[in-house]
Design a protein around this motif. Structure first.
Motif, PDB file in Angstrom:
ATOM      1  N   LEU A  44       0.857  -1.183   0.000  1.00 52.40           N
ATOM      2  CA  LEU A  44       0.000   0.000   0.000  1.00 52.40           C
ATOM      3  C   LEU A  44       0.893   1.231   0.000  1.00 52.40           C
ATOM      4  CD1 LEU A  44      -2.922   1.092   0.256  1.00 52.40           C
ATOM      5  CD2 LEU A  44      -2.597   1.039   2.719  1.00 52.40           C
ATOM      6  N   ILE A  45       0.650   2.132  -0.964  1.00 50.96           N
ATOM      7  CA  ILE A  45       1.441   3.350  -1.085  1.00 50.96           C
ATOM      8  C   ILE A  45       0.526   4.538  -0.808  1.00 50.96           C
ATOM      9  CG2 ILE A  45       2.849   4.776  -2.613  1.00 50.96           C
ATOM     10  CD1 ILE A  45       3.321   2.139  -4.246  1.00 50.96           C
ATOM     11  N   ILE A  46       0.917   5.371   0.145  1.00 53.02           N
ATOM     12  CA  ILE A  46       0.157   6.564   0.516  1.00 53.02           C
ATOM     13  C   ILE A  46       1.003   7.767   0.123  1.00 53.02           C
ATOM     14  CG2 ILE A  46      -0.921   7.837   2.409  1.00 53.02           C
ATOM     15  CD1 ILE A  46      -0.778   4.932   3.844  1.00 53.02           C
ATOM     16  N   LYS A  47       0.409   8.645  -0.683  1.00 48.76           N
ATOM     17  CA  LYS A  47       1.131   9.844  -1.124  1.00 48.76           C
ATOM     18  C   LYS A  47       0.420  11.080  -0.606  1.00 48.76           C
ATOM     19  CE  LYS A  47       3.019   7.810  -5.309  1.00 48.76           C
ATOM     20  NZ  LYS A  47       3.116   7.907  -6.776  1.00 48.76           N
ATOM     21  N   GLY A  48       1.198  12.118  -0.339  1.00 47.05           N
ATOM     22  CA  GLY A  48       0.624  13.359   0.155  1.00 47.05           C
ATOM     23  C   GLY A  48       1.715  14.327   0.560  1.00 47.05           C
ATOM     24  N   ASP A  49       1.367  15.239   1.441  1.00 48.50           N
ATOM     25  CA  ASP A  49       2.299  16.240   1.938  1.00 48.50           C
ATOM     26  C   ASP A  49       2.279  16.227   3.459  1.00 48.50           C
ATOM     27  OD1 ASP A  49       2.931  17.395  -0.665  1.00 48.50           O
ATOM     28  OD2 ASP A  49       0.864  18.131  -0.635  1.00 48.50           O
ATOM     29  N   ASP A  50       3.428  16.461   4.056  1.00 50.93           N
ATOM     30  CA  ASP A  50       3.549  16.555   5.512  1.00 50.93           C
ATOM     31  C   ASP A  50       3.016  15.298   6.209  1.00 50.93           C
ATOM     32  OD1 ASP A  50       4.445  17.988   7.739  1.00 50.93           O
ATOM     33  OD2 ASP A  50       2.449  18.824   8.112  1.00 50.93           O
ATOM     34  N   LEU A  51       3.338  14.117   5.655  1.00 49.42           N
ATOM     35  CA  LEU A  51       2.863  12.849   6.217  1.00 49.42           C
ATOM     36  C   LEU A  51       3.699  12.460   7.435  1.00 49.42           C
ATOM     37  CD1 LEU A  51       2.388  10.807   2.910  1.00 49.42           C
ATOM     38  CD2 LEU A  51       0.647  12.097   4.193  1.00 49.42           C
ATOM     39  N   HIS A  52       3.017  12.034   8.490  1.00 50.81           N
ATOM     40  CA  HIS A  52       3.683  11.628   9.727  1.00 50.81           C
ATOM     41  C   HIS A  52       3.003  10.380  10.279  1.00 50.81           C
ATOM     42  CE1 HIS A  52       5.993  15.331   9.963  1.00 50.81           C
ATOM     43  NE2 HIS A  52       4.880  15.970   9.653  1.00 50.81           N
ATOM     44  N   ILE A  53       3.802   9.397  10.658  1.00 52.69           N
ATOM     45  CA  ILE A  53       3.270   8.207  11.311  1.00 52.69           C
ATOM     46  C   ILE A  53       3.145   8.527  12.788  1.00 52.69           C
ATOM     47  CG2 ILE A  53       3.716   5.802  11.915  1.00 52.69           C
ATOM     48  CD1 ILE A  53       5.189   5.567   9.219  1.00 52.69           C
ATOM     49  N   GLY A  54       1.931   8.415  13.307  1.00 54.12           N
ATOM     50  CA  GLY A  54       1.682   8.749  14.700  1.00 54.12           C
ATOM     51  C   GLY A  54       1.872   7.580  15.630  1.00 54.12           C
ATOM     52  N   ASN A  55       1.367   6.413  15.241  1.00 55.63           N
ATOM     53  CA  ASN A  55       1.384   5.265  16.135  1.00 55.63           C
ATOM     54  C   ASN A  55       1.386   3.996  15.307  1.00 55.63           C
ATOM     55  OD1 ASN A  55       1.293   3.876  18.588  1.00 55.63           O
ATOM     56  ND2 ASN A  55      -0.929   3.811  18.593  1.00 55.63           N
ATOM     57  N   LEU A  56       2.176   3.026  15.722  1.00 56.76           N
ATOM     58  CA  LEU A  56       2.182   1.704  15.105  1.00 56.76           C
ATOM     59  C   LEU A  56       2.177   0.679  16.215  1.00 56.76           C
ATOM     60  CD1 LEU A  56       2.413  -0.285  12.753  1.00 56.76           C
ATOM     61  CD2 LEU A  56       4.889  -0.005  12.886  1.00 56.76           C
ATOM     62  N   GLU A  57       1.123  -0.115  16.258  1.00 54.85           N
ATOM     63  CA  GLU A  57       1.015  -1.183  17.244  1.00 54.85           C
ATOM     64  C   GLU A  57       1.437  -2.476  16.568  1.00 54.85           C
ATOM     65  OE1 GLU A  57      -2.739  -1.248  19.224  1.00 54.85           O
ATOM     66  OE2 GLU A  57      -2.824   0.939  19.320  1.00 54.85           O
ATOM     67  N   ALA A  58       2.682  -2.885  16.813  1.00 52.08           N
ATOM     68  CA  ALA A  58       3.260  -4.038  16.131  1.00 52.08           C
ATOM     69  C   ALA A  58       2.514  -5.339  16.426  1.00 52.08           C
ATOM     70  CB  ALA A  58       4.727  -4.183  16.518  1.00 52.08           C
ATOM     71  N   GLU A  59       1.947  -5.469  17.613  1.00 54.80           N
ATOM     72  CA  GLU A  59       1.277  -6.718  17.992  1.00 54.80           C
ATOM     73  C   GLU A  59       0.071  -7.015  17.123  1.00 54.80           C
ATOM     74  OE1 GLU A  59       1.465  -4.117  20.524  1.00 54.80           O
ATOM     75  OE2 GLU A  59       3.540  -4.731  20.730  1.00 54.80           O
ATOM     76  N   ASN A  60      -0.722  -5.989  16.793  1.00 55.58           N
ATOM     77  CA  ASN A  60      -1.944  -6.231  16.019  1.00 55.58           C
ATOM     78  C   ASN A  60      -1.938  -5.577  14.647  1.00 55.58           C
ATOM     79  OD1 ASN A  60      -2.307  -3.585  16.732  1.00 55.58           O
ATOM     80  ND2 ASN A  60      -3.992  -3.976  18.132  1.00 55.58           N
ATOM     81  N   GLY A  61      -0.875  -4.848  14.299  1.00 61.52           N
ATOM     82  CA  GLY A  61      -0.759  -4.287  12.960  1.00 61.52           C
ATOM     83  C   GLY A  61      -1.576  -3.040  12.712  1.00 61.52           C
ATOM     84  N   ASP A  62      -1.906  -2.279  13.757  1.00 61.84           N
ATOM     85  CA  ASP A  62      -2.669  -1.035  13.600  1.00 61.84           C
ATOM     86  C   ASP A  62      -1.713   0.144  13.463  1.00 61.84           C
ATOM     87  OD1 ASP A  62      -5.034  -2.411  13.794  1.00 61.84           O
ATOM     88  OD2 ASP A  62      -5.381  -1.891  15.899  1.00 61.84           O
TER      89      ASP A  62
END
Length: 89
Positions: A44-62
């Protein structure tokens, strides 16, 4: 990340500013203009401007992220294939 089994894949976008994705297996790459994710349903590729990953829960993939989202694209072929893949061996 650990292997995620029997996880559904959902995308919830609010006002093209926030995005929540379930079923994320790994983050293949990210910048302020593009995030590449490996999900249980493919790349999955997400394109845009000023993109920031806020949270990644590795256990459940959220994963949650913010920014100005311009496109969300499923790719048949990984952007990590070809010459780029050879650089990371």
């Amino acid at each position: 990340m650990q292997k995620i089994a029997n996880v559904s894949h959902n995308i919830i976008m609010e006002n093209r500013k926030t995005l929540r994705i379930s079923g994320v297996k790994d983050i293949d790459g990210f910048s302020e203009n593009r995030i590449v994710l490996n999900t249980v349903m493919g790349e999955l590729i997400i394109k845009g401007d000023d993109l920031h990953i806020g949270n990644l829960e590795a256990e459940n993939g959220d994963l949650s992220m913010t920014g100005n989202i311009n496109s969300i694209i499923y790719s048949r072929h990984s952007v990590m294939d070809g010459p780029v893949k050879k650089l990371f061996r």
